[in-house]
Design an enzyme around this catalytic site. Structure first.
Site, short mmCIF file in Angstrom:
data_model
loop_
_atom_site.label_atom_id
_atom_site.label_comp_id
_atom_site.label_asym_id
_atom_site.label_seq_id
_atom_site.Cartn_x
_atom_site.Cartn_y
_atom_site.Cartn_z
N SER A 228 114.99 52.05 27.15
CA SER A 228 115.91 53.15 26.86
C SER A 228 117.20 52.55 26.32
O SER A 228 117.55 51.41 26.66
CB SER A 228 116.18 53.90 28.15
OG SER A 228 117.32 54.69 28.02
N SER A 229 117.94 53.32 25.52
CA SER A 229 119.17 52.77 24.94
C SER A 229 120.23 52.50 26.01
O SER A 229 121.19 51.78 25.76
CB SER A 229 119.72 53.71 23.87
OG SER A 229 119.98 54.98 24.44
N CYS A 230 120.04 53.05 27.23
CA CYS A 230 121.06 52.82 28.27
C CYS A 230 121.01 51.40 28.82
O CYS A 230 121.85 51.03 29.63
CB CYS A 230 120.90 53.83 29.40
SG CYS A 230 119.42 53.57 30.36
N TYR B 294 118.88 52.61 36.91
CA TYR B 294 117.77 52.85 35.97
C TYR B 294 117.75 51.75 34.90
O TYR B 294 116.70 51.17 34.59
CB TYR B 294 118.00 54.23 35.36
CG TYR B 294 117.06 54.69 34.30
CD1 TYR B 294 115.78 55.10 34.61
CD2 TYR B 294 117.47 54.77 32.97
CE1 TYR B 294 114.93 55.58 33.62
CE2 TYR B 294 116.64 55.24 31.98
CZ TYR B 294 115.36 55.64 32.31
OH TYR B 294 114.53 56.12 31.32
N LYS C 167 114.93 48.86 33.88
CA LYS C 167 114.40 48.74 32.51
C LYS C 167 114.61 47.33 31.95
O LYS C 167 113.74 46.78 31.29
CB LYS C 167 115.08 49.77 31.60
CG LYS C 167 114.70 51.21 31.89
CD LYS C 167 113.29 51.48 31.42
CE LYS C 167 112.83 52.88 31.71
NZ LYS C 167 111.41 53.07 31.54
N HIS D 159 118.03 66.05 30.59
CA HIS D 159 118.96 65.38 29.68
C HIS D 159 119.75 66.45 28.92
O HIS D 159 119.44 67.64 28.97
CB HIS D 159 118.20 64.48 28.70
CG HIS D 159 117.62 63.27 29.36
ND1 HIS D 159 116.26 63.05 29.45
CD2 HIS D 159 118.20 62.22 29.97
CE1 HIS D 159 116.04 61.91 30.09
NE2 HIS D 159 117.20 61.39 30.42
N1 LIG Z 1 113.36 61.30 27.77
C1 LIG Z 1 114.16 60.49 27.09
O1 LIG Z 1 115.17 60.92 26.50
C2 LIG Z 1 113.85 59.03 27.00
C3 LIG Z 1 114.70 58.24 26.21
C4 LIG Z 1 114.45 56.89 26.12
C5 LIG Z 1 113.39 56.33 26.81
N2 LIG Z 1 112.58 57.11 27.56
C6 LIG Z 1 111.49 56.45 28.29
O2 LIG Z 1 110.24 57.02 28.00
C7 LIG Z 1 109.40 56.96 29.15
C8 LIG Z 1 108.81 58.32 29.43
O3 LIG Z 1 109.86 59.27 29.58
P1 LIG Z 1 109.60 60.84 29.52
O4 LIG Z 1 110.84 61.45 28.98
O5 LIG Z 1 108.29 61.11 28.89
O6 LIG Z 1 109.56 61.20 31.08
P2 LIG Z 1 108.72 62.33 31.81
O7 LIG Z 1 108.46 63.47 30.91
O8 LIG Z 1 109.43 62.57 33.10
O9 LIG Z 1 107.33 61.61 32.10
C9 LIG Z 1 107.22 60.57 33.02
C10 LIG Z 1 105.80 60.45 33.45
O10 LIG Z 1 105.73 59.43 34.44
C11 LIG Z 1 104.92 59.89 35.51
N3 LIG Z 1 105.30 59.28 36.76
C12 LIG Z 1 106.53 59.16 37.30
N4 LIG Z 1 106.47 58.55 38.49
C13 LIG Z 1 105.16 58.27 38.70
C14 LIG Z 1 104.45 57.65 39.76
N5 LIG Z 1 105.08 57.18 40.84
N6 LIG Z 1 103.11 57.53 39.65
C15 LIG Z 1 102.46 58.03 38.56
N7 LIG Z 1 103.06 58.61 37.52
C16 LIG Z 1 104.41 58.73 37.60
C17 LIG Z 1 105.19 61.38 35.57
O11 LIG Z 1 104.15 62.04 36.25
P3 LIG Z 1 104.50 63.31 37.17
O12 LIG Z 1 105.23 64.29 36.30
O13 LIG Z 1 103.18 63.81 37.63
O14 LIG Z 1 105.37 62.77 38.27
C18 LIG Z 1 105.22 61.73 34.07
O15 LIG Z 1 103.93 61.93 33.57
C19 LIG Z 1 110.27 56.43 30.29
O16 LIG Z 1 110.03 55.07 30.47
C20 LIG Z 1 111.67 56.63 29.80
O17 LIG Z 1 112.54 55.66 30.31
C21 LIG Z 1 112.78 58.46 27.67
#
Ligand SMILES: NC(=O)c1ccc[n+]([C@@H]2O[C@H](COP(=O)([O-])OP(=O)(O)OC[C@H]3O[C@@H](n4cnc5c(N)ncnc54)[C@H](OP(=O)(O)O)[C@@H]3O)[C@@H](O)[C@H]2O)c1
Length: 319
Positions: A109-111, A138, A142, A181
């Site tokens: 992540s950019s953070c 967080y 990362k 967010h």
């Molecule tokens: N969203 C952003 O703006 C953003 C920006 C930069 C980077 N990212 C990165 O992209 C990645 C995905 O983010 P996202 O936005 O797609 O998040 P998300 O929609 O919250 O999805 C996260 C996924 O991880 C699963 N998960 C979390 N804890 C778990 C556990 N203990 N065991 C099994 N599964 C688990 C969740 O399943 P459940 O829902 O069933 O818990 C969900 O399917 C992350 O690494 C994040 O840091 C996101």
């Protein structure tokens, strides 16, 4: 390597990022995709993850599973944001090594970049200064994941790479105001206020920070692009390379949603880092560029929100 013929495990395949990568791979003809549900497989549990890998033996692993949230959630649960993410990524990386997984894609992540990094932020600015306090736990998790993949990339000569996306938004985003967010939170607030007679909308901070937003389908496209290449970079930024003031973003979301009331800024709430825009010259130099404009992406996301609003309301709590 023919990516589409490989057995690809997308951890977090029901999340916003994981589901977008899944859709894009499927659309290109990949038919050996596997996922896991957090109810069946808690990725924090080392033994369960190890057993899953032993059974499934994927060729490629995409780590899109993480505990993710906005400023409020990060600020309220620093221990969980640190430890859950460390546990999830450590289990996935170690099991991938144990099962000789060829290629691993880590979602950063950019953070992770320093709070006062020069702009636009280059990959090499990692660990050159203090982090933004509101999501430090967080970011530390990362950074550990990035360094682990870099070490494997350099010393074990395996393609374990990390991508650093800017703020993402799109289908399957989180619209729960306790943990969302900025962009999905704005969509939800403007929509709810619109249907309640165009009541004023209160937004966090001063509205002056600058942020970069990438549509999640563009991120999925970039992830597949990187998996398909023999990249010499263990760490690659993915974004648009353009930022926007939060108050301008608010006006854009307001006009897409069709809210006609006033906007108030709650200056008692934190702004976070003043500016965050990524240098994307590494990935553009490899031949990739984003395709979806911010206004197109917000319009698509609002459309998705309207289509899914009833099921979202069952699981989300409004505050
Ligand atoms: N969203 C952003 O703006 C953003 C920006 C930069 C980077 N990212 C990165 O992209 C990645 C995905 O983010 P996202 O936005 O797609 O998040 P998300 O929609 O919250 O999805 C996260 C996924 O991880 C699963 N998960 C979390 N804890 C778990 C556990 N203990 N065991 C099994 N599964 C688990 C969740 O399943 P459940 O829902 O069933 O818990 C969900 O399917 C992350 O690494 C994040 O840091 C996101």
């Amino acid at each position: 390597m023919d990516l589409l013929e490989k057995k690809i495990y997308i951890a977090g395949h029901k999340g916003m990022v994981g589901s977008a990568i899944w859709r894009h791979l499927q659309a290109r003809g990949a038919d050996n995709l596997i996922g896991s549900y957090s109810n069946d497989l808690d990725l924090r549990d080392q033994q369960s993850v190890s057993d899953f890998f032993e059974r499934e033996r994927p060729d490629i692993v995409i780590n899109a599973a993480a505990k993710v949230g906005g400023i409020l959630a990060n600020d309220s649960f620093p221990f969980e944001f640190l430890m859950d993410n460390l546990r999830i990524q450590n289990n996935l990386i170690n099991s991938s090594l144990d099962q000789n997984v060829e290629r691993f894609l880590f979602l950063g992540s950019s953070c992770v970049y320093p709070k006062k990094a020069d702009q636009p932020i280059k990959e090499e600015y990692l660990l050159t200064g203090p982090l933004e306090e509101t999501n430090e736990s967080y970011a530390i998790a990362k950074i550990a994941g990035i360094r682990a993949c870099e070490a494997i990339f350099k010393n074990k000569k395996k393609m374990y790479t990390s991508i650093m996306p800017s703020n993402l938004y799109g289908a399957f985003d989180n619209f729960d105001l306790n943990s969302s967010h900025v962009l999905p939170a704005m969509i939800r607030k403007f929509h709810d206020s619109k249907i309640n007679g165009n009541q004023p909308v209160k937004l966090w901070g001063t509205g002056s920070p600058l942020r970069e937003f990438l549509y999640v389908d563009d991120l999925a496209d970039a992830a597949i692009f990187i998996l398909d290449k023999n990249s010499h970079h263990p760490l690659i930024n993915v974004g648009t390379g353009h930022d926007i003031e939060i108050n301008k973003l608010a006006k854009m979301v307001q006009s897409v949603v069709g809210h006609e009331g006033e906007i108030f800024w709650d200056t008692n709430k934190p702004d976070g880092t003043h500016r965050k825009v990524m240098d994307i010259s590494k990935i553009t130099g490899m031949g990739w560029e984003p395709k979806v404009s911010l206004i197109q992406g917000i319009t698509q996301t609002y459309k998705w929100y309207l289509q899914n609003i009833n099921s979202l309301k069952m699981v989300n709590m409004y505050i």
